[in-house]
Write a protein that holds these residues in place. Sequence first.
Motif, PDB file in Angstrom:
ATOM      1  N   LEU A  71       0.772  -1.233  -0.007  1.00  0.00           N
ATOM      2  CA  LEU A  71       0.015  -0.005  -0.028  1.00  0.00           C
ATOM      3  C   LEU A  71       0.830   1.113   0.239  1.00  0.00           C
ATOM      4  N   PRO A  72       0.672   2.176  -0.988  1.00  0.00           N
ATOM      5  CA  PRO A  72       1.481   3.484  -0.883  1.00  0.00           C
ATOM      6  C   PRO A  72       0.974   4.171   0.299  1.00  0.00           C
ATOM      7  N   ALA A  73       1.772   5.080   0.589  1.00  0.00           N
ATOM      8  CA  ALA A  73       1.286   6.026   1.814  1.00  0.00           C
ATOM      9  C   ALA A  73       0.754   7.192   1.105  1.00  0.00           C
ATOM     10  N   ASP A  74       0.354   7.344   0.046  1.00  0.00           N
ATOM     11  CA  ASP A  74       0.156   8.701  -0.537  1.00  0.00           C
ATOM     12  C   ASP A  74      -1.367   8.973  -0.600  1.00  0.00           C
ATOM     13  N   GLY A  75      -2.207   8.040  -0.062  1.00  0.00           N
ATOM     14  CA  GLY A  75      -3.807   8.153   0.314  1.00  0.00           C
ATOM     15  C   GLY A  75      -4.397   7.614  -1.030  1.00  0.00           C
ATOM     16  N   VAL A  76      -3.768   6.942  -1.947  1.00  0.00           N
ATOM     17  CA  VAL A  76      -4.392   6.507  -3.010  1.00  0.00           C
ATOM     18  C   VAL A  76      -4.961   5.389  -2.817  1.00  0.00           C
ATOM     19  N   PRO A  77      -6.247   4.881  -3.021  1.00  0.00           N
ATOM     20  CA  PRO A  77      -6.907   3.447  -2.565  1.00  0.00           C
ATOM     21  C   PRO A  77      -6.287   2.482  -3.435  1.00  0.00           C
ATOM     22  N   ARG A  78      -6.139   1.294  -2.984  1.00  0.00           N
ATOM     23  CA  ARG A  78      -5.932  -0.009  -3.701  1.00  0.00           C
ATOM     24  C   ARG A  78      -6.955  -0.970  -3.392  1.00  0.00           C
ATOM     25  N   LYS A  79      -7.355  -1.630  -4.475  1.00  0.00           N
ATOM     26  CA  LYS A  79      -8.323  -2.795  -4.286  1.00  0.00           C
ATOM     27  C   LYS A  79      -7.991  -4.074  -4.033  1.00  0.00           C
ATOM     28  N   PHE A  80      -8.406  -4.813  -3.323  1.00  0.00           N
ATOM     29  CA  PHE A  80      -7.859  -6.145  -2.783  1.00  0.00           C
ATOM     30  C   PHE A  80      -8.934  -7.133  -2.611  1.00  0.00           C
ATOM     31  N   ARG A  81      -8.846  -8.241  -3.405  1.00  0.00           N
ATOM     32  CA  ARG A  81      -9.853  -9.487  -2.827  1.00  0.00           C
ATOM     33  C   ARG A  81      -9.836  -9.940  -1.555  1.00  0.00           C
ATOM     34  N   VAL A  82     -10.944 -10.278  -1.085  1.00  0.00           N
ATOM     35  CA  VAL A  82     -11.021 -10.809   0.283  1.00  0.00           C
ATOM     36  C   VAL A  82     -11.259 -12.577   0.134  1.00  0.00           C
ATOM     37  N   GLN A  83     -10.406 -13.202   0.925  1.00  0.00           N
ATOM     38  CA  GLN A  83     -10.831 -14.590   0.981  1.00  0.00           C
ATOM     39  C   GLN A  83     -10.980 -15.090   2.338  1.00  0.00           C
ATOM     40  N   ALA A  84     -11.944 -15.968   2.547  1.00  0.00           N
ATOM     41  CA  ALA A  84     -12.311 -16.259   4.067  1.00  0.00           C
ATOM     42  C   ALA A  84     -12.912 -17.886   3.813  1.00  0.00           C
ATOM     43  N   ASP A  85     -12.763 -18.574   5.223  1.00  0.00           N
ATOM     44  CA  ASP A  85     -13.450 -19.524   4.902  1.00  0.00           C
ATOM     45  C   ASP A  85     -14.882 -19.389   5.061  1.00  0.00           C
ATOM     46  N   ARG A  86     -15.713 -20.013   4.381  1.00  0.00           N
ATOM     47  CA  ARG A  86     -17.214 -20.067   4.589  1.00  0.00           C
ATOM     48  C   ARG A  86     -17.878 -21.300   5.160  1.00  0.00           C
ATOM     49  N   VAL A  87     -18.413 -20.963   6.347  1.00  0.00           N
ATOM     50  CA  VAL A  87     -18.756 -22.133   7.025  1.00  0.00           C
ATOM     51  C   VAL A  87     -20.310 -22.159   7.291  1.00  0.00           C
ATOM     52  N   ASP A  88     -20.994 -23.232   7.135  1.00  0.00           N
ATOM     53  CA  ASP A  88     -22.567 -23.374   7.524  1.00  0.00           C
ATOM     54  C   ASP A  88     -22.664 -24.488   8.351  1.00  0.00           C
ATOM     55  N   ALA A  89     -23.968 -24.826   8.112  1.00  0.00           N
ATOM     56  CA  ALA A  89     -24.075 -26.136   9.273  1.00  0.00           C
ATOM     57  C   ALA A  89     -23.424 -27.267   8.513  1.00  0.00           C
TER      58      ALA A  89
END
Length: 190
Positions: A71-89
């Motif tokens: 992440l640059p510290a210049d305040g310009v946003p960067r987009k990132f994909r989020v991965q996580a565990d999906r848990v259901d019953a």
Amino acid sequence: MSSKTPHPPGNETTGPRGHARRRFLAGAGAIAAAGLALLAPVWSGIRVVLDPLRRAGRDPSLVPVARLAALPADGVPRKFRVQADRVDAWNTQRNTPVGAVYLRRTDDSLQAFNVICPHAGCFVNLAPDQSRFVCPCHKSSFDLEGAVDDPSSPSPRDMDTLEVEIRDGDHVWVRFQNFLPGRADKTPVT
Ligand code: FES
């Protein structure tokens, strides 16, 4: 002369057909009562089975999203994909794409925004000149802090911020969550 009129054999109320009808009605009533008595425990069982599913999305954990160095510290946003565990019953799906965030770093702050537009759920883009966020669907416009910056924007609220923290000095973790669109308040999707 008697005023009583005798019922003929086979009458609907006292004859053989009447008895059969009463027996049928009594049997049907017993079956209905038994069915109702069964419904309560069955419904309780269904709720127990579904409860883990209902709980799954309620309290999302923090998940690693990016390295701070990315992440640059210049305040310009960067987009990132989020991965996580999906848990259901019934299932656990490991490391599955669940959404995306914009991370924005300045000299003294780090912010995370859900990329979904609070108006109707489209994906918000970073403007070509990187000065603001814009939604391609109905032209909502947000400044780089995620605040609505145009009175004509249809979005009922600012972009949805997410809890973010840095771990081990260089790993950015985000508590990823979606929120209901079309409302002024920020209500988590559960
Ligand atoms: Fe973004 Fe309508 S969905 S402005």
